[in-house]
Design a protein around this motif. Structure first.
Motif, short mmCIF file in Angstrom:
data_model
loop_
_atom_site.label_atom_id
_atom_site.label_comp_id
_atom_site.label_asym_id
_atom_site.label_seq_id
_atom_site.Cartn_x
_atom_site.Cartn_y
_atom_site.Cartn_z
N ASN A 16 11.02 6.49 -12.51
CA ASN A 16 10.87 6.19 -13.94
C ASN A 16 10.32 4.78 -14.19
OD1 ASN A 16 13.10 4.67 -13.27
ND2 ASN A 16 14.52 5.75 -14.63
N ARG A 17 9.77 4.18 -13.16
CA ARG A 17 9.11 2.87 -13.26
C ARG A 17 7.77 2.93 -12.54
NH1 ARG A 17 12.49 2.41 -16.40
NH2 ARG A 17 13.92 0.69 -16.86
N HIS A 18 6.77 2.22 -13.06
CA HIS A 18 5.46 2.22 -12.42
C HIS A 18 5.51 1.68 -10.99
CE1 HIS A 18 3.94 2.11 -16.73
NE2 HIS A 18 3.25 3.12 -16.21
N ALA A 19 6.31 0.65 -10.76
CA ALA A 19 6.24 -0.10 -9.51
C ALA A 19 6.49 0.77 -8.28
CB ALA A 19 7.24 -1.26 -9.54
N GLY A 20 7.52 1.62 -8.33
CA GLY A 20 7.82 2.46 -7.18
C GLY A 20 6.71 3.45 -6.89
N ASN A 21 6.07 3.95 -7.93
CA ASN A 21 5.00 4.91 -7.74
C ASN A 21 3.73 4.24 -7.23
OD1 ASN A 21 6.74 6.94 -8.78
ND2 ASN A 21 6.28 6.23 -10.85
N ILE A 22 3.48 3.03 -7.68
CA ILE A 22 2.33 2.28 -7.14
C ILE A 22 2.52 2.03 -5.65
CG2 ILE A 22 1.16 0.05 -7.21
CD1 ILE A 22 1.70 0.05 -10.27
N ALA A 23 3.74 1.71 -5.25
CA ALA A 23 4.02 1.48 -3.83
C ALA A 23 3.73 2.74 -3.01
CB ALA A 23 5.47 1.04 -3.64
N PHE A 24 4.10 3.90 -3.54
CA PHE A 24 3.81 5.14 -2.83
C PHE A 24 2.31 5.34 -2.69
CE2 PHE A 24 2.65 9.57 -2.59
CZ PHE A 24 3.54 10.11 -1.68
N ALA A 34 -7.05 5.78 6.89
CA ALA A 34 -6.91 5.82 8.34
C ALA A 34 -7.33 7.17 8.91
CB ALA A 34 -5.46 5.52 8.74
N GLN A 35 -7.20 8.22 8.09
CA GLN A 35 -7.58 9.57 8.50
C GLN A 35 -9.03 9.90 8.15
OE1 GLN A 35 -5.55 11.74 10.28
NE2 GLN A 35 -4.25 9.93 10.44
N GLY A 36 -9.76 8.93 7.61
CA GLY A 36 -11.17 9.15 7.29
C GLY A 36 -11.40 9.98 6.05
N CYS A 37 -10.46 9.95 5.10
CA CYS A 37 -10.58 10.79 3.90
C CYS A 37 -11.54 10.18 2.88
CB CYS A 37 -9.21 10.99 3.25
SG CYS A 37 -8.08 11.96 4.27
N ASP A 38 -12.19 11.06 2.16
CA ASP A 38 -13.07 10.67 1.06
C ASP A 38 -12.33 10.56 -0.26
OD1 ASP A 38 -15.66 11.02 2.61
OD2 ASP A 38 -14.90 13.07 2.70
N LEU A 39 -11.22 11.30 -0.40
CA LEU A 39 -10.55 11.47 -1.69
C LEU A 39 -9.05 11.57 -1.50
CD1 LEU A 39 -10.57 12.37 -4.79
CD2 LEU A 39 -10.79 14.71 -3.91
N LEU A 40 -8.30 10.94 -2.40
CA LEU A 40 -6.85 11.11 -2.51
C LEU A 40 -6.55 11.79 -3.83
CD1 LEU A 40 -3.86 10.51 -1.67
CD2 LEU A 40 -4.11 8.32 -2.89
N ALA A 41 -5.79 12.88 -3.79
CA ALA A 41 -5.41 13.62 -5.01
C ALA A 41 -3.91 13.47 -5.23
CB ALA A 41 -5.79 15.09 -4.89
N LEU A 42 -3.54 13.04 -6.44
CA LEU A 42 -2.14 12.77 -6.80
C LEU A 42 -1.64 13.81 -7.80
CD1 LEU A 42 -2.50 8.91 -7.31
CD2 LEU A 42 -1.63 10.09 -5.28
N PRO A 43 -0.31 13.94 -7.98
CA PRO A 43 0.24 14.93 -8.90
C PRO A 43 0.35 14.44 -10.34
CG PRO A 43 2.01 13.95 -7.65
CD PRO A 43 0.73 13.35 -7.11
N GLU A 44 0.68 15.35 -11.23
CA GLU A 44 1.03 15.01 -12.61
C GLU A 44 2.17 13.99 -12.59
OE1 GLU A 44 2.21 17.30 -16.77
OE2 GLU A 44 2.86 18.16 -14.87
N ALA A 45 2.14 13.08 -13.56
CA ALA A 45 3.19 12.05 -13.70
C ALA A 45 3.30 11.18 -12.47
CB ALA A 45 4.53 12.69 -14.04
N ALA A 46 2.19 11.01 -11.76
CA ALA A 46 2.21 10.15 -10.58
C ALA A 46 2.53 8.71 -10.96
CB ALA A 46 0.85 10.22 -9.86
N GLY A 47 2.08 8.28 -12.13
CA GLY A 47 2.31 6.91 -12.54
C GLY A 47 3.73 6.64 -13.00
N MET A 48 4.33 7.63 -13.67
CA MET A 48 5.71 7.46 -14.15
C MET A 48 6.24 8.79 -14.66
SD MET A 48 7.29 4.74 -16.89
CE MET A 48 6.56 5.50 -18.33
N MET A 49 7.48 9.11 -14.31
CA MET A 49 8.17 10.27 -14.85
C MET A 49 9.46 9.77 -15.51
SD MET A 49 9.45 13.81 -13.05
CE MET A 49 7.81 14.47 -12.84
N ASN A 50 9.49 9.80 -16.84
CA ASN A 50 10.62 9.22 -17.56
C ASN A 50 10.79 9.95 -18.89
OD1 ASN A 50 12.56 7.63 -18.76
ND2 ASN A 50 11.58 5.68 -18.24
#
Length: 279
Positions: A16-24, A34-50
């Protein structure tokens, strides 16, 4: 168009805070690069769930000042990777929030923005009504964005249940449909994989559905099972329903054309009327 896309899909238990999610996300970007990826895909409410509206208001701001979006732009530029941010709440201007997604290129520029159109106002038996529209304002337009790997369509969670949105994207030649989500456990168990595979099959497109999982700070429990599905409906990866994690998947973008050539339903569709007979 580039034929091969290496994707890292993330499954999160957002705080429920931005900081922990930014760290993830910082960890996820380092792993993806490190795995040579072109793209990272994140879930809904990746920035904050509150779901505490008063507490959320002390943190949520306009997109230009949002710390999560700013962090994703910085990480994309520093590491030369595209990031689909899933979504994060931003201020709407009418006292509610927008469930807001960005696609950020490898230079750290947000090349597309999308606000969730269909809000989760449902009435599950034995559970309180969700009433997402009491907190969020709806978006008003679908978004298809051109990339080096073809056109990509953007959506969020409950949009999954409105197949005409994805058909519109496919008719604009979208090769990937992003469906970042935070599904409830009852609806996830009943419908999640079935609906995602249907959207992939009926449109001959990849579906990338990064998801929230587990027990969250605000008391919610989410289904997980982040999936990547190919245009033939095959599940390429499933991150399970117990914990956060990352998976790397290689996508052959030429498979979109092959699938659509074999079953050309996008070309075979016909105009029709419906005759309603009463007896």
């Amino acid at each position: 168009m580039q034929q091969n896309l290496r994707l890292c899909i993330a499954q999160m238990t957002s705080t429920n805070r931005h900081a922990g999610n930014i760290a993830f996300v910082e960890h996820a970007v380092q792993h993806a690069v490190a795995q040579g990826c072109d793209l990272l895909a994140l879930p809904e409410a990746a920035g904050m769930m509150n779901k505490d509206r008063d507490d959320a208001r002390t943190q949520i701001t306009v997109e230009a000042e949002d710390p999560f979006i700013s962090a994703c732009k910085r990480l994309a530029a520093e590491h030369g990777i595209w990031i689909q941010t899933g979504s994060t709440p931003v201020a709407s201007g009418d006292g509610r929030f927008l469930n807001h997604a960005n696609l950020i290129n490898a230079q750290g520029i947000s090349v597309a923005q999308y606000d969730k159109i269909h809000l989760f106002d449902v009435f599950l038996e034995g559970r309180p009504a969700t009433g997402e529209s009491s907190r969020y304002a709806p978006g008003a337009e679908g978004v298809v964005v051109d990339t080096p790997w073809g056109s990509w369509g953007m959506s969020i969670c409950y949009d999954l249940r409105f197949p005409h949105l994805f058909r519109d994207y496919a008719l604009r030649d979208a090769t990937i449909m992003f469906i970042p989500s935070a599904f409830t456990v009852p609806t996830g168990d009943a419908h999640w994989e079935t609906l995602l595979r249907a959207r992939a099959i009926e449109n001959g497109a990849y579906v990338v559905a990064a998801a929230q999982v587990g027990n969250h700070d605000d008391g919610r429990i989410t289904w997980g099972h982040s999936l990547v599905i190919d245009p033939w409906g095959k599940v390429l990866t499933d991150l399970g329903g117990t914990e956060a994690g990352l998976a790397v998947v290689d996508l052959d973008m030429e498979m979109v054309r092959r699938s659509r050539d074999q079953i050309p339903n996008l070309r075979n569709a016909r105009d029709y009327t419906v005759r309603h007979i009463t007896t």
